[in-house]
Write a protein that holds these residues in place. Structure first.
Motif, PDB file in Angstrom:
ATOM      1  N   CYS A  60      -0.667   4.245  -1.191  1.00 30.53           N
ATOM      2  CA  CYS A  60      -0.137   3.384  -2.011  1.00 30.53           C
ATOM      3  C   CYS A  60       1.145   2.829  -0.869  1.00 30.53           C
ATOM      4  O   CYS A  60       1.553   3.600  -0.078  1.00 30.53           O
ATOM      5  CB  CYS A  60       0.644   3.821  -3.179  1.00 30.53           C
ATOM      6  SG  CYS A  60       1.408   2.867  -3.950  1.00 30.53           S
ATOM      7  N   LYS A  68       2.920   1.166 -10.445  1.00 30.10           N
ATOM      8  CA  LYS A  68       2.678   0.281  -9.309  1.00 30.10           C
ATOM      9  C   LYS A  68       1.436   0.664  -8.486  1.00 30.10           C
ATOM     10  O   LYS A  68       1.095  -0.046  -7.583  1.00 30.10           O
ATOM     11  CB  LYS A  68       4.106   0.224  -8.499  1.00 30.10           C
ATOM     12  CG  LYS A  68       5.124  -0.028  -9.147  1.00 30.10           C
ATOM     13  CD  LYS A  68       6.455  -0.124  -8.582  1.00 30.10           C
ATOM     14  CE  LYS A  68       7.206   1.267  -8.574  1.00 30.10           C
ATOM     15  NZ  LYS A  68       8.638   1.525  -8.040  1.00 30.10           N
ATOM     16  N   GLY A  69       1.086   1.919  -8.255  1.00 29.02           N
ATOM     17  CA  GLY A  69       0.013   2.479  -7.614  1.00 29.02           C
ATOM     18  C   GLY A  69      -1.291   1.550  -7.994  1.00 29.02           C
ATOM     19  O   GLY A  69      -1.765   0.987  -7.327  1.00 29.02           O
ATOM     20  N   SER A  71       7.156   6.349  -1.211  1.00 27.32           N
ATOM     21  CA  SER A  71       6.451   7.701  -1.540  1.00 27.32           C
ATOM     22  C   SER A  71       5.312   8.083  -0.988  1.00 27.32           C
ATOM     23  O   SER A  71       5.032   9.247  -0.649  1.00 27.32           O
ATOM     24  CB  SER A  71       6.610   8.067  -2.898  1.00 27.32           C
ATOM     25  OG  SER A  71       7.666   7.788  -3.724  1.00 27.32           O
ATOM     26  N   ALA A  72       4.421   6.992  -0.606  1.00 30.18           N
ATOM     27  CA  ALA A  72       3.257   7.107   0.126  1.00 30.18           C
ATOM     28  C   ALA A  72       2.328   8.058  -0.875  1.00 30.18           C
ATOM     29  O   ALA A  72       1.896   9.293  -0.126  1.00 30.18           O
ATOM     30  CB  ALA A  72       3.462   8.094   1.307  1.00 30.18           C
ATOM     31  N   CYS A  73       2.258   7.752  -2.025  1.00 29.40           N
ATOM     32  CA  CYS A  73       1.099   8.596  -2.880  1.00 29.40           C
ATOM     33  C   CYS A  73      -0.221   8.225  -2.465  1.00 29.40           C
ATOM     34  O   CYS A  73      -0.230   7.339  -1.783  1.00 29.40           O
ATOM     35  CB  CYS A  73       1.501   8.139  -4.396  1.00 29.40           C
ATOM     36  SG  CYS A  73       2.961   8.517  -4.934  1.00 29.40           S
ATOM     37  N   ASN A  78       3.515   0.571  -2.161  1.00 22.94           N
ATOM     38  CA  ASN A  78       4.146   0.044  -3.248  1.00 22.94           C
ATOM     39  C   ASN A  78       5.688   0.625  -3.480  1.00 22.94           C
ATOM     40  O   ASN A  78       6.369   0.111  -4.119  1.00 22.94           O
ATOM     41  CB  ASN A  78       3.382  -0.384  -4.706  1.00 22.94           C
ATOM     42  CG  ASN A  78       2.475  -1.514  -4.444  1.00 22.94           C
ATOM     43  OD1 ASN A  78       2.746  -2.309  -3.262  1.00 22.94           O
ATOM     44  ND2 ASN A  78       1.584  -1.735  -5.209  1.00 22.94           N
ATOM     45  N   CYS A  79       5.890   1.612  -2.667  1.00 23.91           N
ATOM     46  CA  CYS A  79       7.240   2.118  -2.523  1.00 23.91           C
ATOM     47  C   CYS A  79       7.298   3.270  -1.315  1.00 23.91           C
ATOM     48  O   CYS A  79       6.103   3.385  -0.492  1.00 23.91           O
ATOM     49  CB  CYS A  79       7.827   2.695  -3.675  1.00 23.91           C
ATOM     50  SG  CYS A  79       7.328   4.514  -4.177  1.00 23.91           S
ATOM     51  N   PHE A 122      10.079   9.002  -5.982  1.00 18.23           N
ATOM     52  CA  PHE A 122      10.347   9.602  -7.381  1.00 18.23           C
ATOM     53  C   PHE A 122       9.026   9.980  -8.172  1.00 18.23           C
ATOM     54  O   PHE A 122       9.188  10.668  -8.908  1.00 18.23           O
ATOM     55  CB  PHE A 122      10.826   8.309  -8.216  1.00 18.23           C
ATOM     56  CG  PHE A 122      10.063   7.218  -8.805  1.00 18.23           C
ATOM     57  CD1 PHE A 122       9.510   7.142  -9.946  1.00 18.23           C
ATOM     58  CD2 PHE A 122       9.634   6.036  -7.908  1.00 18.23           C
ATOM     59  CE1 PHE A 122       8.642   6.361 -10.344  1.00 18.23           C
ATOM     60  CE2 PHE A 122       8.864   5.269  -8.342  1.00 18.23           C
ATOM     61  CZ  PHE A 122       8.185   5.232  -9.601  1.00 18.23           C
ATOM     62  N   ASN A 123       7.982   9.544  -7.989  1.00 26.66           N
ATOM     63  CA  ASN A 123       6.853   9.915  -8.676  1.00 26.66           C
ATOM     64  C   ASN A 123       6.575  11.440  -8.219  1.00 26.66           C
ATOM     65  O   ASN A 123       6.456  12.239  -9.084  1.00 26.66           O
ATOM     66  CB  ASN A 123       5.316   9.172  -8.293  1.00 26.66           C
ATOM     67  CG  ASN A 123       4.201   9.712  -8.792  1.00 26.66           C
ATOM     68  OD1 ASN A 123       4.174  10.352  -9.858  1.00 26.66           O
ATOM     69  ND2 ASN A 123       3.155   9.609  -8.013  1.00 26.66           N
ATOM     70  N   ASN A 151       0.292   8.696 -10.170  1.00 33.43           N
ATOM     71  CA  ASN A 151       0.923   7.766  -9.689  1.00 33.43           C
ATOM     72  C   ASN A 151       1.622   7.393 -10.739  1.00 33.43           C
ATOM     73  O   ASN A 151       1.461   7.132 -11.843  1.00 33.43           O
ATOM     74  CB  ASN A 151      -0.341   6.296  -9.172  1.00 33.43           C
ATOM     75  CG  ASN A 151      -1.254   7.006  -8.156  1.00 33.43           C
ATOM     76  OD1 ASN A 151      -2.286   7.553  -8.459  1.00 33.43           O
ATOM     77  ND2 ASN A 151      -0.777   7.092  -6.982  1.00 33.43           N
ATOM     78  N   CYS A 152       2.537   6.135 -10.358  1.00 34.34           N
ATOM     79  CA  CYS A 152       3.286   5.385 -11.373  1.00 34.34           C
ATOM     80  C   CYS A 152       2.563   3.875 -11.492  1.00 34.34           C
ATOM     81  O   CYS A 152       1.274   3.925 -10.958  1.00 34.34           O
ATOM     82  CB  CYS A 152       4.690   5.206 -10.849  1.00 34.34           C
ATOM     83  SG  CYS A 152       4.958   3.781  -9.474  1.00 34.34           S
TER      84      CYS A 152
HETATM   85  S1  SF4 Z   1       2.319   5.254  -7.043  1.00 36.92           S
HETATM   86 FE1  SF4 Z   1       4.379   4.802  -7.266  1.00 36.92          FE
HETATM   87  S2  SF4 Z   1       5.569   6.457  -6.744  1.00 36.92           S
HETATM   88 FE2  SF4 Z   1       3.692   6.699  -5.620  1.00 36.92          FE
HETATM   89  S3  SF4 Z   1       3.807   5.336  -3.563  1.00 36.92           S
HETATM   90 FE3  SF4 Z   1       3.052   3.826  -5.349  1.00 36.92          FE
HETATM   91  S4  SF4 Z   1       4.725   3.126  -6.059  1.00 36.92           S
HETATM   92 FE4  SF4 Z   1       5.529   4.678  -5.031  1.00 36.92          FE
END
Ligand code: SF4
Length: 956
Positions: free
Chosen positions: A56, A95-96, A61-63, A58-59, A224-225, A92-93
């Motif tokens: 990911c 946003k993933g 965290s690199a999930c 979208n932040c 944060f996730n 994921n949050c």
């Molecule tokens: S799933 Fe959410 S917390 Fe994880 S990287 Fe994507 S945006 Fe960030």
């Protein structure tokens, strides 16, 4: 539960575990995963998917994500979590999964565009990648040939990768990196760095006894996730969760103890807790004695002390130094009752060496002196001995791994004062948000300026000063915006080059999400899927939508364009390690690192009969280590000790042996080299240990750096009253403190306007006002107020709530997107159409229309039901750089009144002449270096130049 099986080869997740549903498709089925087609329901029609792991974007965290590629259409159908990813573990949050919205965004940029009219006029022509590369590469080459290296700058918002620019920019020979960090996290980073050299914490929440967060971190903060999962695990295992947050955030609602201190008073509270631990002797004496530079501190107090210097003297000095930080003092500063603070101190005192703490943005980024918040917070880790141990807090570098590429250029011998001005010798990152002010003052110009996933006009304070700089071709010769989507800033570019979303590009990522170490591989899902079917793809844009490219290939090709014959010495770094003289491919770039620079990966791959690259393409992530590991406590090996000499006074071990280039290139501070050589460790109780990456190789309670660079009063952890201290806020005159920094869990700073699910959930940023203040102001929820800053104002609606401290208001920074043209610019699902006017530096922005339904290739855009696009508050903030850390101090003192006649929702007014005056006033608070060094060369600096560039006389 018993599941009735259908005698068809599907859905296999129902067959594996017997009596329960599986959460995730197992990796051995990822080539052909079968599910009922939901669009054919109630008919049971099987649909075949190829599941491709990626990461990911979208932040930070690199999930892990799994892209579900429909094998019939070869299109991505959805994104879910990757269970093989050690950080996110399949979760994921919101946003993933919303990555699919970004991929299918009907307003996205699909082809390279070149400006056709005047800058900002909104006229574009489509060009080929070759044309763009030739033009941009030619201008950069000319600048290099003419010795104008400092006129080439790369400015990044969300990096989303590790290591690649460390490879590119030094190869070009430029000190041209700029980041967003000083509007984000420099404050906290500085606080951590002065202690241990590393600038980020890595808390082991899952195993902690006490978790102390200074932020709304559980729901929205850094990593944060992955952190939230582990905070909840810790809490379920009995850990106490303490949250400092002036706002009643979702995080605060989950806390065992939540306090809402006056913004900027956090360090006073933390020092009151420290004082309590010290006064009652409830601290880890042995840990402090072994690892803190207390002797250096005592010598600073008395340069000619009578021997022996003892630890007991230090303990006495500590007591005296912090005695003034009583609970009563902290209560007075924070407005939180002393008895509550005392309870928190009790919890910390009883943490049993398992205290997980975190400050990233929040107080560290809101306040003048905010960097001391993180420093005072980590003081509690030091006192309790919770450093690098299970349940404690580590340095990020111990839990992060960045592989070294096959060939890296030496550190450049240049210094760029447009990013590292001499007024800020201790700035923790580039003074990025002052760039337009520096250009305005004539400190330099830019020939080629890249913005990448960065929207400074919208994100940074004083955005209209950015606009003034971006539209001036004398200041910025060529602005190249590398972006997957339109933004306010890209509108003022000369080239808009579409770069892939998280599922459309290659990157390496590793983050300190927990006690452990991992790397993850972002890969372009469609390219990887096509390659699995045996199709050859030579450039990622051949597989992505339109001609959307990825940066790794772009930089390789651009570098060849700049130096086609190798005469500038640049091309050599972009040649294949396997086929000398040929252009390196992405498979070779990443494959080489997986083979040579990730411990354990080649062996793990071999066990499965895969190459390391195939392994990473298959699983998307690799776990290098589990559990906390404290680098400082490591015994030196006999090889490291060979020929080492100890400096008697300090116990530091030095060697003159040449250094083997490290395989992990996590940014680390440069060692302080002396005549004895470079330091390799420190003697602790007669044993050679690696130590910390500070000048003393110990935890620096006392910072000689702060002393020597003009700030002796802050050489130890102290409380610095904020610029929004209650004594500076005239509440009787309608003044408030505005908290403008908080994140919404469902939005991505400036990057979620292209995700319809996220915008549908969150599209409004009302100003939070406490009920008592609302009564005073005579406003109710929904009424309009004018919020005046020092340089202008914005008009917003209010939300009356008990969830904020009286005297403080809050507004999320995520919203208020705008566009200047009817059907173009920032995504229509999230932006207001505005009228923008300027008269002698006075800017007025008025919303003409909010969000409306419209026709597009996505039928959902005709179903838009919301009209609100929010209010753009950041435009009205002057720059307020902390004179030490360089962090923009986000909190504002504002005056709030009912909206005036003629005011409309979303109105913004700013005078950039005033904003320049405010910039000059904050600049006058700095203390430029007086010695030979422009910056302490041991301090971490991204893209650290050669040590000669640190000398004021030597650098160009
Ligand atoms: S799933 Fe959410 S917390 Fe994880 S990287 Fe994507 S945006 Fe960030």
């Amino acid at each position: 539960m018993t599941t009735t099986l259908t005698p068809l080869r599907l859905p296999p997740q129902h067959t594996d575990s017997g009596d329960r549903l599986q959460q995730y498709p197992p990796p051995d089925r990822w080539d052909d995963w079968v599910e009922w087609d939901n669009r054919q329901w109630p008919k049971k029609v099987p649909r075949h998917y190829m599941l491709v792991p990626t990461v990911c974007f979208n932040c930070e965290s690199a999930c892990g994500l799994l892209g579900w590629v429909d094998k019939e259409t070869m299109q991505v159908r959805k994104f879910e979590g990757n269970p093989q990813h050690p950080g996110s573990r399949g979760r994921n949050c919101a946003k993933g999964p919303a990555t699919i919205n970004q991929v299918n965004d009907p307003d996205r940029i699909l082809y390279p565009l070149k400006r056709a009219g005047k800058r900002g006029e909104g006229k574009w022509v489509r060009v080929t990648w070759d044309e763009a590369l030739k033009d941009i590469g030619g201008r950069i080459r000319k600048a290099f040939v003419e010795g104008r290296h400092n006129e080439v700058m790369y400015h990044v918002g969300r990096p989303g990768h590790d290591g690649v620019m460390e490879w590119i920019l030094p190869a070009w020979g430029v000190d041209g990196h700029n980041s967003h960090t000083n509007i984000c996290s420099s404050g906290a980073r500085a606080g951590y760095a002065f202690w241990m050299g590393f600038d980020r914490p890595s808390p082991d929440h899952a195993n902690a006894n006490v978790i102390l967060l200074i932020s709304s971190h559980l729901e929205t903060g850094h990593y944060f996730n992955p952190h939230a999962q582990r905070i909840m695990e810790g809490k379920m295992a009995g850990a106490k969760l303490i949250v400092f947050d002036t706002r009643l955030s979702n995080t605060a609602s989950m806390a065992d103890t939540w306090i809402a201190p006056w913004p900027g008073s956090e360090a006073a509270i933390l020092l009151a807790i420290a004082n309590d631990l010290i006064a009652t002797g409830r601290y880890n004496r042995e840990f402090v004695r072994r690892w803190v530079n207390w002797e250096e501190y005592l010598k600073s107090q008395d340069p000619n002390p009578k021997p022996p210097i003892t630890f007991e003297q230090f303990e006495e000095a500590l007591k005296q130094q912090y005695a003034r930080y009583t609970f009563e003092f902290a209560a007075q500063e924070s407005g939180v009752e002393a008895r509550v603070l005392k309870d928190i101190a009790e919890a910390v005192a009883n943490c049993g060496g398992k205290l997980a703490t975190h400050n990233w943005r929040s107080a560290g980024s809101g306040n003048l002196g905010g960097w001391q918040v993180a420093r005072c917070l980590f003081f509690l880790n030091v006192l309790t001995g919770s450093v690098g141990v299970e349940g404690g807090t580590s340095a990020n570098g111990w839990d992060k791994w960045v592989p070294r590429p096959h060939k890296m250029a030496p550190h450049v011998k240049r210094w760029n004062e447009l990013t590292w001005p001499r007024e800020y010798p201790l700035a923790y990152f580039e003074m990025s948000f002052l760039l337009p002010h520096f250009l305005k003052e004539g400190r330099g110009r830019l020939e080629v300026y890249f913005t990448r996933v960065y929207n400074p006009m919208w994100t940074n304070p004083d955005g209209f000063t950015w606009l003034e700089a971006l539209q001036d071709e004398a200041k910025i010769g060529l602005h190249v915006a590398l972006t997957p989507t339109w933004s306010e800033t890209a509108w003022w570019a000369d080239y808009v080059l579409p770069m892939g979303h998280g599922s459309e590009r290659h990157d390496l990522m590793s983050q300190e999400t927990h006690a452990g170490q991992w790397i993850a591989f972002r890969q372009p899902v469609l390219r990887a899927a096509l390659e699995r079917t045996g199709r050859k793809v030579s450039r990622t844009y051949e597989a992505n939508p339109g001609q959307v490219w990825e940066e790794t290939e772009f930089w390789i090709d651009l570098s060849w364009e700049i130096d086609p014959d190798g005469s500038l010495g640049i091309r050599q770094y972009f040649e294949s390690p396997y086929h000398p003289g040929e252009r390196i491919t992405v498979d070779e770039y990443y494959g080489w690192m997986f083979e040579n620079s990730v411990p354990g990966l080649p062996e793990a791959a071999a066990k499965e009969g895969l190459t390391p690259l195939q392994y990473m393409r298959r699983y998307g992530a690799f776990e290098i280590r589990q559990g906390a590991l404290a680098e400082y406590d490591r015994m030196l090996s006999s090889e490291e000790m060979a020929g080492a000499q100890m400096e008697e006074v300090t116990g530091i071990l030095y060697t003159k042996a040449p250094m083997t280039p490290p395989k992990n290139i996590v940014p680390t501070p440069a060692p302080v080299t002396k005549d004895l050589g470079r330091p390799v460790g420190v003697m602790i109780d007669g044993r050679p240990k690696f130590g910390f990456r500070t000048p003393s190789r110990r935890l620096e309670f006392f910072s000689t750096t702060l002393r020597d660079f003009g700030w002796p009063e802050y050489a130890t952890p102290e409380y610095i009253p904020s610029h929004v201290h209650p004594s500076r806020v005239h509440r009787e005159a309608g003044e408030f403190v505005l908290l403008s920094t908080y994140r919404l869990p469902t939005l991505i700073h400036t990057r979620s306007a292209n995700a319809k699910w996220l915008v549908e959930i969150s599209h409004s940023n009302p100003t939070w006002v406490h009920t008592s203040d609302a009564e005073r102001l005579g406003v109710m929820t929904g009424d309009l107020v004018r919020v005046e800053t020092e340089i202008g104002y914005f008009v917003d609606k209010v939300w009356v709530t008990e969830g904020i401290r009286p005297g403080v208001i809050a507004c999320s920074h995520h919203l208020g997107r705008w566009r200047l043209a009817e059907g173009e610019g920032t995504n229509r699902i999230a932006s207001a159409l505005v009228d923008l006017r300027e008269d002698h530096g006075e800017w007025r922005l008025r919303q003409l229309r909010g969000v409306q339904p419209y026709k597009s290739s996505d039928p959902d855009t005709e179903r838009i039901w919301w009209t609100d696009a929010g209010v753009h508050q950041n435009l009205t903030f002057p720059v307020q750089p902390d004179p030490i850390s360089g962090m923009h101090c986000w909190h504002q003192i504002v005056r709030v009144t009912r909206a005036q006649p003629g005011d409309k929702y979303g109105d913004v007014y700013v005078d950039t002449k005033k904003s320049h005056e405010v910039y000059r006033r904050w600049l006058s608070m700095t203390r430029p270096p007086t010695g030979e060094w422009r910056r302490p060369n041991w301090m971490l600096r991204p893209f650290r130049p050669d040590v000669s560039a640190y000398r004021l006389a030597d650098s160009r």
